[in-house]
Design a protein around this motif. Structure first.
Motif, short mmCIF file in Angstrom:
data_model
loop_
_atom_site.label_atom_id
_atom_site.label_comp_id
_atom_site.label_asym_id
_atom_site.label_seq_id
_atom_site.Cartn_x
_atom_site.Cartn_y
_atom_site.Cartn_z
N ARG A 104 0.88 -1.18 0.00
CA ARG A 104 0.00 0.00 0.00
C ARG A 104 0.91 1.22 0.00
NH1 ARG A 104 -5.23 0.62 0.83
NH2 ARG A 104 -5.42 -1.50 1.60
N ILE A 105 0.82 2.00 -1.08
CA ILE A 105 1.67 3.18 -1.23
C ILE A 105 0.81 4.43 -1.00
CG2 ILE A 105 3.08 4.53 -2.83
CD1 ILE A 105 3.68 1.91 -4.32
N VAL A 106 1.32 5.29 -0.13
CA VAL A 106 0.67 6.57 0.13
C VAL A 106 1.71 7.65 -0.14
CG1 VAL A 106 -0.44 8.02 1.87
CG2 VAL A 106 -0.78 5.54 1.93
N PHE A 107 1.37 8.62 -0.98
CA PHE A 107 2.29 9.73 -1.21
C PHE A 107 1.52 10.99 -1.52
CE2 PHE A 107 1.86 7.72 -5.36
CZ PHE A 107 1.68 8.80 -6.22
N ASP A 108 2.18 12.10 -1.32
CA ASP A 108 1.57 13.41 -1.53
C ASP A 108 1.65 13.74 -3.02
OD1 ASP A 108 0.67 16.00 -1.46
OD2 ASP A 108 2.18 16.70 -0.03
N ARG A 109 0.51 13.75 -3.68
CA ARG A 109 0.47 14.03 -5.11
C ARG A 109 0.53 15.53 -5.40
NH1 ARG A 109 -3.83 9.89 -7.76
NH2 ARG A 109 -3.38 11.21 -9.54
N ALA A 110 0.26 16.36 -4.39
CA ALA A 110 0.20 17.81 -4.60
C ALA A 110 1.48 18.38 -5.23
CB ALA A 110 -0.14 18.52 -3.30
N PRO A 111 2.68 18.00 -4.77
CA PRO A 111 3.87 18.57 -5.42
C PRO A 111 3.98 18.21 -6.91
CG PRO A 111 4.46 17.54 -3.33
CD PRO A 111 3.03 17.18 -3.62
#
Length: 127
Positions: A104-111
């Protein structure tokens, strides 16, 4: 302190952040289920198609924390890529028989969204 799942997770992480994606794939089960922000992927080839391009734009990574037990590991890290200087992420990995079977990958897509918008704005002003 290490654990079986954490050892595999860290080996996988060191390989893909060290630009050896083929070695990273040796830790991935053929039938891996990967939960991404865009939805689930099933199978090593689908996972390769998702993760491979990201490793090609990776310029650096800092492991912030790592925990694990017999079957699960949790890694938190910050990555630097060609378009984005800082992109924090986390992975929850399930390991069986030495292979990652679920991720399960969680990352901040905003940048990344901001970088795409800035590139589009620059392109439109050049036209």
């Amino acid at each position: 302190m290490t654990s079986p799942a954490l050892d595999i997770a860290l080996s996988y992480h060191r390989a893909w952040t060290g630009k050896d994606f083929e070695k990273a794939m040796t830790y991935v089960a053929d039938d891996i289920v990967c939960h991404t922000p865009a939805g689930p992927l099933t199978g090593a080839e689908a996972f390769r198609g998702f993760m491979g391009p990201f490793t090609q734009i990776l310029t650096g990574s800092t492991l912030l924390s790592a925990f694990g037990d017999e079957t699960t590991a949790l890694l938190m890290y910050d990555t630097a890529t060609v378009p984005v200087a800082s992109a924090p992420g986390a992975e929850l990995l399930t390991v069986r028989e030495g292979k990652i079977v679920e991720l399960r990958i969680v990352f901040d897509r905003a940048p990344f969204d901001a970088a795409r918008e800035a590139a589009a704005a620059r392109a439109s002003t050049r036209s």
